[in-house]
Write a protein that holds these residues in place. Structure first.
Motif, PDB file in Angstrom:
ATOM      1  N   ASP A  10     -13.442  -4.929   7.316  1.00 17.91           N
ATOM      2  CA  ASP A  10     -12.943  -5.464   6.049  1.00 17.91           C
ATOM      3  C   ASP A  10     -11.497  -5.060   5.811  1.00 17.91           C
ATOM      4  N   VAL A  11     -11.167  -3.823   6.164  1.00 14.64           N
ATOM      5  CA  VAL A  11      -9.788  -3.351   5.994  1.00 14.64           C
ATOM      6  C   VAL A  11      -8.848  -4.149   6.892  1.00 14.64           C
ATOM      7  N   VAL A  12      -9.255  -4.358   8.138  1.00 12.58           N
ATOM      8  CA  VAL A  12      -8.426  -5.095   9.095  1.00 12.58           C
ATOM      9  C   VAL A  12      -8.216  -6.523   8.614  1.00 12.58           C
ATOM     10  N   ALA A  13      -9.282  -7.161   8.130  1.00 17.31           N
ATOM     11  CA  ALA A  13      -9.164  -8.536   7.645  1.00 17.31           C
ATOM     12  C   ALA A  13      -8.242  -8.622   6.438  1.00 17.31           C
ATOM     13  N   ALA A  14      -8.342  -7.626   5.535  1.00 20.13           N
ATOM     14  CA  ALA A  14      -7.481  -7.628   4.353  1.00 20.13           C
ATOM     15  C   ALA A  14      -6.011  -7.469   4.729  1.00 20.13           C
ATOM     16  N   LEU A  15      -5.751  -6.812   5.854  1.00 21.36           N
ATOM     17  CA  LEU A  15      -4.368  -6.633   6.325  1.00 21.36           C
ATOM     18  C   LEU A  15      -3.864  -7.858   7.086  1.00 21.36           C
ATOM     19  N   GLY A  16      -4.735  -8.812   7.329  1.00 21.00           N
ATOM     20  CA  GLY A  16      -4.330  -9.988   8.086  1.00 21.00           C
ATOM     21  C   GLY A  16      -4.244  -9.714   9.573  1.00 21.00           C
ATOM     22  N   LEU A  17      -4.961  -8.690  10.055  1.00 22.75           N
ATOM     23  CA  LEU A  17      -4.939  -8.342  11.468  1.00 22.75           C
ATOM     24  C   LEU A  17      -6.295  -8.634  12.087  1.00 22.75           C
ATOM     25  N   THR A  18      -6.412  -8.389  13.375  1.00 24.79           N
ATOM     26  CA  THR A  18      -7.680  -8.484  14.090  1.00 24.79           C
ATOM     27  C   THR A  18      -8.018  -7.111  14.639  1.00 24.79           C
ATOM     28  N   MET A  19      -9.268  -6.913  15.042  1.00 23.64           N
ATOM     29  CA  MET A  19      -9.677  -5.627  15.584  1.00 23.64           C
ATOM     30  C   MET A  19      -8.887  -5.292  16.845  1.00 23.64           C
ATOM     31  N   ARG A  62      -6.763   3.410  -6.414  1.00 23.59           N
ATOM     32  CA  ARG A  62      -5.688   4.054  -7.168  1.00 23.59           C
ATOM     33  C   ARG A  62      -5.121   5.259  -6.426  1.00 23.59           C
ATOM     34  N   ALA A  63      -5.944   5.892  -5.621  1.00 25.72           N
ATOM     35  CA  ALA A  63      -5.475   7.046  -4.848  1.00 25.72           C
ATOM     36  C   ALA A  63      -5.651   6.749  -3.369  1.00 25.72           C
ATOM     37  N   PRO A  64      -4.787   7.270  -2.513  1.00 25.38           N
ATOM     38  CA  PRO A  64      -4.917   6.983  -1.081  1.00 25.38           C
ATOM     39  C   PRO A  64      -6.257   7.456  -0.535  1.00 25.38           C
ATOM     40  N   SER A  65      -7.088   6.520  -0.102  1.00 26.30           N
ATOM     41  CA  SER A  65      -8.388   6.876   0.469  1.00 26.30           C
ATOM     42  C   SER A  65      -8.544   6.343   1.885  1.00 26.30           C
ATOM     43  N   LEU A  66      -7.501   5.688   2.405  1.00 26.48           N
ATOM     44  CA  LEU A  66      -7.556   5.131   3.753  1.00 26.48           C
ATOM     45  C   LEU A  66      -6.827   6.072   4.712  1.00 26.48           C
ATOM     46  N   SER A  67      -7.570   6.606   5.677  1.00 22.19           N
ATOM     47  CA  SER A  67      -6.997   7.488   6.689  1.00 22.19           C
ATOM     48  C   SER A  67      -6.498   6.654   7.855  1.00 22.19           C
ATOM     49  N   VAL A  68      -5.225   6.854   8.239  1.00 23.25           N
ATOM     50  CA  VAL A  68      -4.606   6.121   9.346  1.00 23.25           C
ATOM     51  C   VAL A  68      -4.097   7.155  10.349  1.00 23.25           C
ATOM     52  N   THR A  69      -4.790   7.296  11.468  1.00 19.68           N
ATOM     53  CA  THR A  69      -4.428   8.313  12.458  1.00 19.68           C
ATOM     54  C   THR A  69      -4.299   7.689  13.835  1.00 19.68           C
ATOM     55  N   CYS A  82      -6.186   1.943   0.285  1.00 18.90           N
ATOM     56  CA  CYS A  82      -6.974   0.947   1.008  1.00 18.90           C
ATOM     57  C   CYS A  82      -6.749  -0.426   0.386  1.00 18.90           C
ATOM     58  N   VAL A  83      -6.552  -1.442   1.217  1.00 17.35           N
ATOM     59  CA  VAL A  83      -6.289  -2.792   0.723  1.00 17.35           C
ATOM     60  C   VAL A  83      -7.577  -3.600   0.568  1.00 17.35           C
ATOM     61  N   ALA A  84      -8.729  -3.000   0.972  1.00 15.41           N
ATOM     62  CA  ALA A  84      -9.993  -3.730   0.890  1.00 15.41           C
ATOM     63  C   ALA A  84     -10.725  -3.469  -0.422  1.00 15.41           C
ATOM     64  N   HIS A  85     -10.230  -2.532  -1.243  1.00 12.75           N
ATOM     65  CA  HIS A  85     -10.813  -2.323  -2.560  1.00 12.75           C
ATOM     66  C   HIS A  85      -9.707  -1.820  -3.492  1.00 12.75           C
ATOM     67  N   GLU A  86      -9.995  -1.817  -4.776  1.00  6.05           N
ATOM     68  CA  GLU A  86      -9.004  -1.354  -5.747  1.00  6.05           C
ATOM     69  C   GLU A  86      -8.886   0.154  -5.626  1.00  6.05           C
ATOM     70  N   SER A 112       0.836  -1.198   0.000  1.00  6.45           N
ATOM     71  CA  SER A 112       0.000   0.000   0.000  1.00  6.45           C
ATOM     72  C   SER A 112       0.875   1.253   0.000  1.00  6.45           C
ATOM     73  N   ASN A 113       0.642   2.118  -0.980  1.00 11.69           N
ATOM     74  CA  ASN A 113       1.371   3.380  -1.050  1.00 11.69           C
ATOM     75  C   ASN A 113       0.605   4.444  -0.294  1.00 11.69           C
ATOM     76  N   GLY A 114       1.314   5.412   0.249  1.00 15.64           N
ATOM     77  CA  GLY A 114       0.629   6.470   0.989  1.00 15.64           C
ATOM     78  C   GLY A 114       1.533   7.637   1.274  1.00 15.64           C
ATOM     79  N   ARG A 115       0.895   8.675   1.788  1.00 17.07           N
ATOM     80  CA  ARG A 115       1.633   9.863   2.190  1.00 17.07           C
ATOM     81  C   ARG A 115       0.902  10.488   3.373  1.00 17.07           C
ATOM     82  N   GLY A 116       1.660  10.998   4.336  1.00 15.50           N
ATOM     83  CA  GLY A 116       1.053  11.595   5.521  1.00 15.50           C
ATOM     84  C   GLY A 116       0.230  10.578   6.283  1.00 15.50           C
ATOM     85  N   THR A 117      -1.054  10.850   6.436  1.00 16.34           N
ATOM     86  CA  THR A 117      -1.959   9.920   7.113  1.00 16.34           C
ATOM     87  C   THR A 117      -2.844   9.166   6.134  1.00 16.34           C
ATOM     88  N   SER A 118      -2.599   9.303   4.814  1.00 14.35           N
ATOM     89  CA  SER A 118      -3.443   8.669   3.804  1.00 14.35           C
ATOM     90  C   SER A 118      -2.686   7.558   3.085  1.00 14.35           C
TER      91      SER A 118
END
Length: 780
Positions: free
Chosen positions: A56-65, A31-38, A25-29, A16-22
């Motif tokens: 869904d995002v957590v599951a796609a990352l192979g993590l748990t809540m 092309r632009a950073p749409s996942l906020s990580v804060t 998203c690994v749960a959908h295709e 997953s590519n990103g910049r800053g806090t964006s």
């Protein structure tokens, strides 16, 4: 490893590519950073702005809540009322009750809430007295000793030892000189400081006030623990108290006491902390629920004539300019009846001028009067045309019935050899000609089903308009009836004006070489709320991207005596609509408008900028699919504005194009807000919080409390788009929990159930912040 670092590492491993806090998203295709990580207070917060659920995002990352938290989640202990402290006036009349709640809210160890004697929360205007005041006055008048710890719990601990003790309400830092007046006559006052910085400062303030009143005073503190209760629990008594560490100088060095006011500087250091046994204010100012501020409808851009009508009708009906502007534009589009196209440039198919307009307003917004006022001139004119043509149409229908019987007879004669096939074909040809004659003109259809829409459009040359304030048609398109799937092919095609064929088994064949549908729907927001969750396929059909949106702000309360629409304004609007019907709607040919050179230049600049803004990182990227149709919408609006001003116009001039382009910021802001409302969490869940706050004043019981059940009942039937017909009970409970975190409400701990008690548990009950029923005055 922190939760934030854990998530970033997983994102990196998944490319997953990103910049800053964006990040992508690994749960959908993405092309632009749409996942906020804060970072949050307890871990990491994930938010996919494309609508993916956090799970869904957590599951796609192979993590748990649980991986989203820095520390293992602990089961939250439910707040309970552990004590009640009664405050009385000098005559012993109850004035206030303070409840001690443990554990407290917002992660506090304890919380204090104040109530009136009848249990009503909020004590604005009720005078404060010392705790156990009648006992204090009696002891002071008898010349006895009075002890003053910091909070009510310590007072009760001292009373258990046979001492007379008191404290002020609301804890540290709240002592007033008028409290000291109740202590006059006492032989001595002993202030017992909590062993922390706030406690010692509070004790210094109390001692200073008492000393200035000429009353002998000492300041002591516990030898063990933080407060007097801890000291007593350790098996120590009054004689074991030690001189307090001085943390603030006395303001007056004189003292009537033979003993020093403060102990030596090297007294026990105490335990650090900030909690006050008496608690802080019972209600701190709550954290506001953020509101989305949308731009007002730019009425002036409609042009002088139409703007005058919108404002005059708005004043008369107490309806927002948004709803009247949309209703008028929808009527103009309907009056053009699919008989106008715009040649934008070579290779661009002639742009249809049909508008799909969707206003979202609550039931009190007077949606139907707005639609009726706008469409009345056209409906009246169509009614006149029907009456003018009724005799001719009736005659044709009679000839059809006669010819049908003639055809049956001649076909019978052919079978018996009394007539030739050519005779039968001649009668059949006559019948075809008669059936192709137009019927009575029809421009508007009511709240129609999709199947009926196809039939009525087929009978009216492939064109129709629908002005509705009920949500039936929209819900039908959304598949909210039946099995959740709806065939909206005709509705999609009619936006562009392409032909449509209807072929149903046992129901005949219908071909419309050209279609034209105008939709002006003004419905309640609850219909579309969370629609992405209820019907995720609906958005992907492209239907929602064909609409222009308006979310008007609520109008202020109106009055009975509103001004009438000036006669000249009403006549001007009506005459313009009627002329469009007569000159355009009734025309047999399709007129094609072109752009003047300057209008083309204005539009080209807008088009190029829109294309840039749709790209990754552009300001329209979050609504790129909707923005993909925005340029065509601007052309349609420019055509409507042009022909309203001049029904004979052959070109769209610079002025109309400039005004149409200037509508884009309003349309974009409202579309973005509408799509947020339709998203899975519905405007980030904030709209539900605001809705609850708006409803609470009307839902409060006499004691200024409210139950969760009563809040849920107020939403029944509100959200017609939901499968249950109302806002989810779980969503309301989550919203109340968030309002509690923001300081707007406080859940009242339920009394413990008796052993063996059966039956349904009572609905959770809440105190509400006094600002709910007694809002503070706004300051300029």
């Amino acid at each position: 490893m922190s939760a934030h670092a854990r998530v970033l590492e997983a994102l990196q491993q998944h490319g997953s590519n990103g910049r800053g806090t964006s990040y992508q998203c690994v749960a959908h295709e993405d092309r632009a950073p749409s996942l906020s990580v804060t970072r949050g207070s307890k871990g990491v917060i994930l938010k996919c702005h494309a609508g993916c659920a956090t799970e869904d995002v957590v599951a796609a990352l192979g993590l748990t809540m649980a991986d989203l938290f820095d520390e293992p989640l602990e089961k939250q202990e439910r707040p309970q009322i552990v004590a009640e402290y009664k405050y009385c006036d000098p005559q012993g009349e109850l004035t206030k009750v303070v409840r001690r709640i443990e554990p407290g809210y917002n992660g506090e160890r304890k919380t204090f809430r104040q109530y009136r004697p009848d249990g009503t929360p909020g004590v604005k205007g009720v005078r404060d007295y010392l705790y156990r005041l009648p006992e204090v006055i009696a002891e002071a008048q008898a010349g006895g000793t009075i002890l003053i710890p910091e909070g009510e719990k310590d007072v009760e601990s001292l009373r258990a030892l046979g001492c007379v003790a008191t404290c002020n309400i609301s804890g540290a830092g709240k002592w007033r000189d008028d409290y000291t007046e109740s202590l006059r006559g006492a032989s001595e006052v002993v202030v017992i400081a909590d062993r922390d910085e706030p406690g010692r400062k509070h004790a210094a303030a109390v001692a200073d006030s008492v000393q200035r009143a000429g009353i002998p005073v000492r300041v002591l503190e516990p030898a063990r623990g933080k407060d007097m209760t801890d000291h007593i629990s350790a098996g120590l008594g009054f004689d074991d108290l030690v001189p307090a560490t001085r943390t603030a100088p006395a303001q007056n060095d004189s003292s009537n006491s033979s003993e020093p006011l403060w102990g030596p500087e090297d007294a026990p250091a105490g335990i650090s902390g900030t909690e006050n046994e008496g608690g802080g204010p019972c209600w701190d100012p709550p954290i506001p629920v953020p509101k989305t501020t949308l731009p007002p409808f730019p009425t002036d851009l409609l042009g002088d004539s139409l703007a005058r009508w919108v404002r005059a009708q708005g004043a008369s009906l107490n309806v927002s300019d948004d709803l009247l502007g949309f209703s008028a534009l929808g009527t103009i589009s309907a009056a053009l009846g699919g008989k106008v196209g715009v040649a934008v440039k070579s290779g661009w198919d002639a742009e249809n001028v049909c508008l799909y307009l969707l206003g979202l307003a609550d039931s009190s917004a007077r949606k139907t009067p707005a639609l009726d006022a706008a469409s009345a001139p056209m409906r009246d004119r169509i009614g006149q045309l029907r009456e003018e043509q009724r005799a001719e149409v009736d005659q044709v229908e009679q000839e059809i019935r006669i010819t049908e019987k003639e055809l049956a007879a001649v076909e019978n004669d052919v079978s018996r050899g009394k007539a030739s096939k050519e005779d039968a074909r001649a009668v059949l040809e006559s019948l075809r000609d008669l059936r192709e004659q137009p019927g009575l003109p029809k421009a508007f259809v009511g709240d129609v089903t999709l199947e009926a829409l196809g039939k009525v459009m087929g009978e009216n040359g492939g064109r129709m308009a629908l002005h509705e304030s009920e949500a039936g048609f929209f819900k039908a398109c959304a598949g909210l009836y039946g099995n959740g799937r709806a065939d909206i092919t005709l509705v999609l095609k009619a936006y562009s004006g392409t032909g449509h064929e209807i072929d149903r088994v046992g129901r005949g064949h219908s071909w419309m070489p050209r279609t034209a549908l105008t939709l002006t729907l003004i419905i309640q927001p609850g219909v579309v709320e969370h629609m992405e969750k209820d019907n995720p396929e609906f958005k992907s059909s492209g239907f929602l991207n064909r609409f222009l949106y308006a979310l008007p702000s609520p109008m202020p309360p109106g009055s009975f005596d509103t001004p009438d629409v000036p006669l000249d304004v009403a006549l001007d609007y009506a005459q313009r609509i009627v002329r469009l019907v007569d000159d355009v709607w009734t025309s047999e040919n399709v007129r094609t408008l072109t752009l003047t050179t300057q209008a083309r230049k204005v539009f080209a600049e807008f088009y190029n900028q829109t294309e840039k803004d749709k790209a990754d990182g552009g300001k329209l990227h979050d609504v790129a699919e909707w923005a993909g149709k925005l340029c065509g919408q601007i052309i349609r609006l420019a055509a409507c504005l042009t022909l309203y001003d001049n029904p004979a116009a052959a070109e769209i001039a610079e002025d109309a194009m400039t005004r149409s382009v200037a509508l884009a910021p309003y349309l974009t802001a409202h579309a973005r807000s509408a799509f947020a409302l339709m998203s899975r969490d519905g405007d980030g869940g904030r709209k539900l919080l605001r809705d609850i706050l708006d409803r609470l004043p009307q839902l409060l019981a006499d004691d200024r409390t409210v139950t969760l059940r009563k809040i849920r009942e107020s939403f029944k039937g509100r959200r017609a788009a939901g499968s249950a017909g109302a806002v989810d009970a779980e969503a309301i409970k989550e919203a109340m929990d968030e309002l509690e975190e923001l300081g707007w409400v406080a859940e009242i701990p339920a009394p413990p159930r008796k052993p063996g008690q059966r039956g349904q548990r009572p609905s959770p009950k809440y105190d509400v912040h006094p600002w709910i029923y007694d809002p503070p005055e706004e300051t300029s």
